[in-house]
Design a protein around this motif. Structure first.
Motif, PDB file in Angstrom:
ATOM      1  N   ARG A   1      28.109  38.359   5.873  1.00  0.00           N
ATOM      2  CA  ARG A   1      28.443  39.258   6.926  1.00  0.00           C
ATOM      3  C   ARG A   1      30.095  39.198   7.281  1.00  0.00           C
ATOM      4  NH1 ARG A   1      27.630  37.914  12.834  1.00  0.00           N
ATOM      5  NH2 ARG A   1      26.804  35.932  12.178  1.00  0.00           N
TER       6      ARG A   1
ATOM      7  N   VAL B   1      24.574  53.107  21.511  1.00  0.00           N
ATOM      8  CA  VAL B   1      24.914  53.979  20.298  1.00  0.00           C
ATOM      9  C   VAL B   1      24.357  55.418  20.694  1.00  0.00           C
ATOM     10  CG1 VAL B   1      24.426  54.396  17.802  1.00  0.00           C
ATOM     11  CG2 VAL B   1      25.084  52.061  18.591  1.00  0.00           C
TER      12      VAL B   1
ATOM     13  N   ASN C   1      29.301  54.038  11.558  1.00  0.00           N
ATOM     14  CA  ASN C   1      29.833  52.679  11.588  1.00  0.00           C
ATOM     15  C   ASN C   1      28.627  52.084  12.138  1.00  0.00           C
ATOM     16  OD1 ASN C   1      32.292  53.607  11.519  1.00  0.00           O
ATOM     17  ND2 ASN C   1      32.769  53.661  13.683  1.00  0.00           N
TER      18      ASN C   1
ATOM     19  N   SER D   1      26.747  57.778  14.703  1.00  0.00           N
ATOM     20  CA  SER D   1      28.023  57.054  14.149  1.00  0.00           C
ATOM     21  C   SER D   1      27.822  56.593  12.796  1.00  0.00           C
ATOM     22  CB  SER D   1      29.055  56.221  15.006  1.00  0.00           C
ATOM     23  OG  SER D   1      28.258  54.910  15.180  1.00  0.00           O
TER      24      SER D   1
ATOM     25  N   ARG E   1      29.207  62.418  22.842  1.00  0.00           N
ATOM     26  CA  ARG E   1      30.060  63.240  21.712  1.00  0.00           C
ATOM     27  C   ARG E   1      29.321  64.824  21.703  1.00  0.00           C
ATOM     28  NH1 ARG E   1      30.121  58.670  18.968  1.00  0.00           N
ATOM     29  NH2 ARG E   1      28.529  59.175  17.679  1.00  0.00           N
TER      30      ARG E   1
ATOM     31  N   HIS F   1      31.900  41.338   5.153  1.00  0.00           N
ATOM     32  CA  HIS F   1      31.748  43.057   5.378  1.00  0.00           C
ATOM     33  C   HIS F   1      32.583  43.366   6.679  1.00  0.00           C
ATOM     34  CE1 HIS F   1      28.161  44.919   3.656  1.00  0.00           C
ATOM     35  NE2 HIS F   1      27.579  43.620   3.585  1.00  0.00           N
ATOM     36  N   LYS F   2      33.177  42.492   7.569  1.00  0.00           N
ATOM     37  CA  LYS F   2      33.827  42.742   8.476  1.00  0.00           C
ATOM     38  C   LYS F   2      35.456  42.661   8.230  1.00  0.00           C
ATOM     39  CE  LYS F   2      30.256  43.109  11.416  1.00  0.00           C
ATOM     40  NZ  LYS F   2      29.822  44.461  11.608  1.00  0.00           N
TER      41      LYS F   2
ATOM     42  N   PHE G   1      33.395  50.015  18.594  1.00  0.00           N
ATOM     43  CA  PHE G   1      33.470  50.737  17.454  1.00  0.00           C
ATOM     44  C   PHE G   1      32.119  51.224  16.806  1.00  0.00           C
ATOM     45  CE2 PHE G   1      33.503  50.009  12.866  1.00  0.00           C
ATOM     46  CZ  PHE G   1      34.301  51.038  12.493  1.00  0.00           C
ATOM     47  N   ILE G   2      31.137  50.571  16.641  1.00  0.00           N
ATOM     48  CA  ILE G   2      29.726  50.727  16.326  1.00  0.00           C
ATOM     49  C   ILE G   2      29.195  52.062  16.756  1.00  0.00           C
ATOM     50  CG2 ILE G   2      27.424  50.264  15.847  1.00  0.00           C
ATOM     51  CD1 ILE G   2      28.302  47.186  15.720  1.00  0.00           C
ATOM     52  N   GLY G   3      29.701  52.066  17.998  1.00  0.00           N
ATOM     53  CA  GLY G   3      29.183  53.589  18.563  1.00  0.00           C
ATOM     54  C   GLY G   3      30.106  54.717  18.441  1.00  0.00           C
ATOM     55  N   SER G   4      31.167  54.290  18.106  1.00  0.00           N
ATOM     56  CA  SER G   4      32.163  55.622  17.716  1.00  0.00           C
ATOM     57  C   SER G   4      32.042  56.344  16.742  1.00  0.00           C
ATOM     58  CB  SER G   4      33.605  55.029  17.786  1.00  0.00           C
ATOM     59  OG  SER G   4      34.499  55.793  17.610  1.00  0.00           O
ATOM     60  N   ALA G   5      32.177  57.696  16.746  1.00  0.00           N
ATOM     61  CA  ALA G   5      32.328  58.394  15.486  1.00  0.00           C
ATOM     62  C   ALA G   5      33.753  58.221  14.661  1.00  0.00           C
ATOM     63  CB  ALA G   5      32.371  59.932  15.901  1.00  0.00           C
ATOM     64  N   LEU G   6      34.602  57.658  15.266  1.00  0.00           N
ATOM     65  CA  LEU G   6      35.957  57.225  14.420  1.00  0.00           C
ATOM     66  C   LEU G   6      35.494  56.361  13.113  1.00  0.00           C
ATOM     67  CD1 LEU G   6      38.397  56.479  17.425  1.00  0.00           C
ATOM     68  CD2 LEU G   6      38.409  58.708  15.733  1.00  0.00           C
ATOM     69  N   THR G   7      36.107  56.952  11.874  1.00  0.00           N
ATOM     70  CA  THR G   7      36.072  55.947  10.992  1.00  0.00           C
ATOM     71  C   THR G   7      37.015  54.786  11.142  1.00  0.00           C
ATOM     72  OG1 THR G   7      37.513  57.493   9.505  1.00  0.00           O
ATOM     73  CG2 THR G   7      35.125  58.016   9.605  1.00  0.00           C
TER      74      THR G   7
ATOM     75  N   ALA H   1      26.458  57.082  23.241  1.00  0.00           N
ATOM     76  CA  ALA H   1      28.052  57.579  22.624  1.00  0.00           C
ATOM     77  C   ALA H   1      27.610  58.884  21.629  1.00  0.00           C
ATOM     78  CB  ALA H   1      28.337  56.386  21.798  1.00  0.00           C
TER      79      ALA H   1
END
Lengths: 631, 631
Positions: free
Chosen positions: A81, B621, B554, B552, B628, A84-85, A37-43, B624
């Motif tokens: 923390r 990161v 994220n 990202s 992209r 936040h999650k 998730f952290i590496g992804s550009a998807l919000t 990724a």
């Protein structure tokens, strides 16, 4: 039905690619692995929307590490923390978070204090409508068994706190999973399933690099799954696999294997729990009745060499296909089809596979259609069930053959009662009746060359669709490298002797001037025929012009120091180039042909008593002889 | 001088190929590994004659396993087996046999009885003029330490019985090797040396698959060698390496690495034992003074993209080579040569290496000739010291450059005082004087792509010739696989900041439709430049048209939960796509370019305090983001 899920870490690719493959493979949901998730550009909102579009639920957010701490200030920061999650999970629409036991020196070692810290988290989670699944890492500093994790969870006794069971963390330690039955199913908040090969190594490294899908390793996951199912656990069965090979393999193919592995596992659990609800059960494995034919794709270039080789071990030309460059060669009851066509759609192996190759293993079956139904239930795609087109028999419904792909190059053909006639009609028989010796009595085993990244998928297919049982694997060093070999046995199938298939791992790289052994000269693939008397057979083969690679004299000098052998027997072995092995159960005699091309050869064996192996210890001597013969 | 030897098992190939390579590499003798002999067509007499022709002595016959037994009848049979081997050794002209401690349940566990059995063997050996070297296997059932083995040998007190020391069996267990000094040198009958990487795994598997040559692993072999040398041991220093990669690598190249490893080890031992006799000592490592230039082979296809990329991080075009398609680009004191030629002899990387690639790292040195002498003493072949022909500067003695190959694609050029003038003359300068920003202050590190089978040889070359120190290696999982990364540091070299070189392992296979990630998109090779202020630099780069891969959002949301960061700093990091890490010693800021081709990119970093790493945790990161961006 049981819901299926998979952690995104199990697959290669971008998060978008992973989700697409997970949905296509038929999963109901997934665990989002935080680094993906952290590496992804998807919000978060975009990810939730993508999952919904694909019909996937987000079953778990993971991992949340190192919650508990003897440093209360650190624990307080950890709660921040966590909040936040929780914010993030709310946006994702995910209601369960995995919290694993801490491996740090700062881990809380007092159970009451640990329970209090977990209670603090559970309270906060509860307010947000989130559930905490607490899992014991096998290498946790204090909590490292599922019983201990469950005891803590039971002590906290909070509606938002349950436990997560991970088969790897439990079975890698050798813990008895039967105690899982003591946990109420509703307090199991999540189930993660992973298999693994037996390895004597640090459990953390083993876990991070060598996990596999159920049915690809050696854990007894059927028993494990039965214990969990017996608790009434109603959540998804989810796969969390860390594997260096899967990390760089085809995303879609790995996801398909993953889903198949869960169907296979459910079938095994159902066998142990007859009448139990919710488990997927494919049509049962129909009986089979031994190998009836082999097809070898040699192409136009290698066909002549293959014919000579077959002739030299007593096969005779018996007819030609009416439409294709396909010849029948026979020896007693054994049939080998020599495929000399240049069309790869016909020769079956994918372009690039070195020829010759064993392209089809024909097995007699009373009911090929039942095999097809089983294969489809285990998600073997239809195009891999039957090759359309070129082969006339498969275009003809009367042919009564179902072809199931095993490797890129080789299929197993289930040949029904009608196939014999169809086969006979397709070939123009030799006018002269054949007078053949009957030296060879059957097929002992076949060995197939497999690339490292195809290995686990092939293993799973043989174990799931065909119900084959894996034997112990061996690493065999020789003068061109090291061969990883793993045999599987198909048993319980009528009166025929069991079929053994050995998978031999070959490097995936093509040869180059600096890497002369990258394609393995000295042979990988072979067919081993059985005989009743190796010495009589060897003597007969001499008259047929059999050319054998010269076994070193040093081998026999050493054999004397290892076994108490009759000098006459030893003399004959030297004379005919026969190799020998013995174990507690019996003896094994082996005789080889030279290779056709660099890769394929034939072996003739005699088993005496209940010898278990396949002469693996002699492999290096055989390779050396093949290399000297220019193979 | 100390004699050098190597066990035949350490190399790939037929026995004949191994012996040829062993002689060519400069060894004095070899250990014959029994399975290599058994598979060979060479008779004992022919092997002896082949060895003599090559000027090699047969130093050891090995292994003889499982001599001792609680079953006296079995022990008696084992003595008969030994006599067979003595017969063979007589024909070979080999006078020492390795006997290793038994790992079997039948191993004798009473020291007196064990001594008696070894005495029985020693007596028989003595009659034949043969010496027995008794070795403790790390996994021996009863004897598994060198002290225990030596105590037994001392108790037997027979002239034909001594001990064999194997560094792997001693250091893998964590045993203190200092006690070796208590053993009289003349009772050490043989010395086997092996290094190994630190691995948390079963010691038998570790030993059988992962041994390496000295200087390729993490054992302190310099201390070990000093202990042995101090005893007065006068036999050969021999390598016994079981390694899965070496088993299938180029025989000649592995043998050359092997011999180099012994020279390197002797130099290290000599440093610890000044004035000690018999050790090989190459000319000392001359000082160096930091990176002065880089050359990047881009070929005609990638040159335009590379120019754009260099311009976007502040490099300006400064001139063109008078004879070749080679351009100079400058930024402050930094020089990058863009190589747009299509001739691979000129672009340096071997045919097939994907372009662009960092082909040369130019380092200022007061005395390139001294580097050349050192390299030759450490057996870097002359043709790898200087590439003849194409590059005008190296054909010209005044050029004052010595080129030492590091990988297939990349060399380190030691550039002497005269090279600056030669370099200046070779290029036609840009008529317009350049007005360049001075954002970048130096080279922090370079990362090179290395194939698995080149890895250990490159590591050894950097550690031996260049005296580089390895840092801890890391495995970095990301969305296209897992990157094995290992950095080395060149320190103690004048006033310049240390040069770090990272080796990044890439699969050796080409990409195919089914293996999209086999050539690693997302980048492997890079050059990291240092800057004094990452935010000022980032702001300036925006004006230069720098295109960065989009990190990202994220990532930054998670960063907040991991570090206590000033919101203003965090805002700037988000704004400029800067990545962050911190350890106990300091902080690290990173900024990336997109990739040129699939593989090469630039990084701009700022170190604050004594941060040790290279931002490895951010690698996934970054990958990724590169993927992209279509890199």
């Amino acid at each position: 039905m049981i819901r299926t899920s998979i952690a995104t870490v199990s697959l290669s690719g971008t998060l978008e690619q992973k989700l697409t493959a997970i949905a296509a493979a038929g999963f109901d949901g997934f665990e989002i692995f935080e680094p993906d998730f952290i590496g992804s550009a998807l919000t978060p909102a975009a990810l939730a929307s993508r999952a919904a579009d694909l019909g996937l639920s987000i079953d778990l957010y993971q991992p949340f590490r190192d919650l508990d701490s003897t440093d209360e200030a650190q624990y307080a920061r950890n709660l921040v923390r966590a909040e936040h999650k929780f914010d993030l999970m709310e946006q994702l629409g995910c209601d369960t978070i995995l919290v694993c036991s801490s491996p740090l020196p700062s881990a809380v070692r007092d159970d009451d204090r640990l329970a209090a810290q977990l209670h603090g988290l559970a309270e906060r989670a509860h307010r947000r409508g989130i559930r905490v699944a607490y899992e014991a890492l096998a290498w946790g500093a204090h909590v490292n068994t599922y019983r201990h994790a469950w005891n803590i969870v039971a002590a906290v006794d909070h509606p938002a706190l349950g436990t997560c069971l991970d088969s790897f963390h439990i079975l890698s330690r050798g813990d008895d999973p039967a105690g899982i039955r003591d946990i109420p199913g509703e307090k199991i908040f999540f189930l993660q399933l992973a298999d693994a090969p037996a390895m004597a190594m640090d459990v953390l490294q083993w876990s991070r690099h060598y996990r596999k899908f159920p049915g690809q390793g050696t854990f007894d996951l059927a028993a494990f799954g039965a214990h969990v199912h017996a608790t009434g656990y109603a959540g998804p069965w989810s796969l969390e696999i860390f594997n260096d090979v899967f990390r760089q393999s085809s995303t879609g193919r790995t996801a398909a294997d993953a889903h198949r592995s869960l169907r296979h596992l459910q079938e095994q659990v159902a066998t142990r729990m007859p009448g139990s609800a919710g488990l997927f059960v494919p049509p049962a494995r129909p009986d089979i009745d031994g190998v009836v034919s082999l097809r070898i794709a040699a192409g136009p270039d290698r066909a002549a060499q293959l014919r000579t080789m077959l002739g030299s071990i007593g096969f005779g030309y018996a007819g030609r296909h009416r439409e294709h460059e396909l010849e029948l060669w026979r020896h007693g009851e054994l049939t080998v089809a020599v495929d000399a066509t240049s069309d790869t759609a016909w020769t079956a192996p994918a372009a690039g596979t070195p020829l010759p190759v064993l392209s089809q293993i024909g097995i007699r079956s009373a009911d090929p259609d039942a095999w097809e139904a089983r294969a489809l239930a285990l998600e073997v795609p239809a195009h891999e069930v039957e090759l359309p087109g070129a082969v006339s028999e498969s275009a003809d419904p009367a042919a009564d053959v179902v072809r199931l792909r095993v490797t890129e190059a080789t299929s197993i053909d289930l040949r029904g009662p009608a196939s014999r006639a169809a086969w006979r009609e397709a070939f123009e028989p030799q006018s002269q009746p054949l007078a053949l010796p009957s030296l060879l009595t059957g097929v002992d085993h076949v060995a197939l060359a497999v690339r490292p990244d195809d290995w686990d998928g092939i293993m799973l297919r043989l174990r799931s669709v065909f119900g084959m049982q894996p034997n112990e694997g061996v690493d065999i060093p020789d003068s061109v490298g090291q061969l990883r070999s793993q045999s599987l046995t198909m048993t319980g199938t009528g009166s025929a002797s069991p079929l053994r298939i050995s998978l031999n791992m070959v490097p995936g790289c093509p040869a180059g001037p600096e890497h002369p052994t990258a394609i393995r000269r000295g042979g990988v693939s072979h067919v081993a025929f059985t005989c009743a008397d190796i010495f009589a057979t060897a003597a007969e083969l001499v008259t047929l012009g059999h050319r054998r690679p010269a076994i070193s004299a040093n081998y026999y000098d050493d054999l004397v120091t290892r076994f108490d052998l009759d000098p006459q027997i030893l003399w004959q072995m030297r004379e005919f180039g026969i190799l020998y092995d013995a174990d507690g159960g019996g003896e094994y005699f082996q005789l080889f042909t030279e290779t056709v091309g660099a890769d394929l050869f034939f072996e003739i064996v005699q088993r005496v008593g209940d010898y278990r192996g396949q002469g693996e210890l002699n492999s290096a001597v055989r390779v050396a002889a093949h290399l000297r013969a220019g193979c």
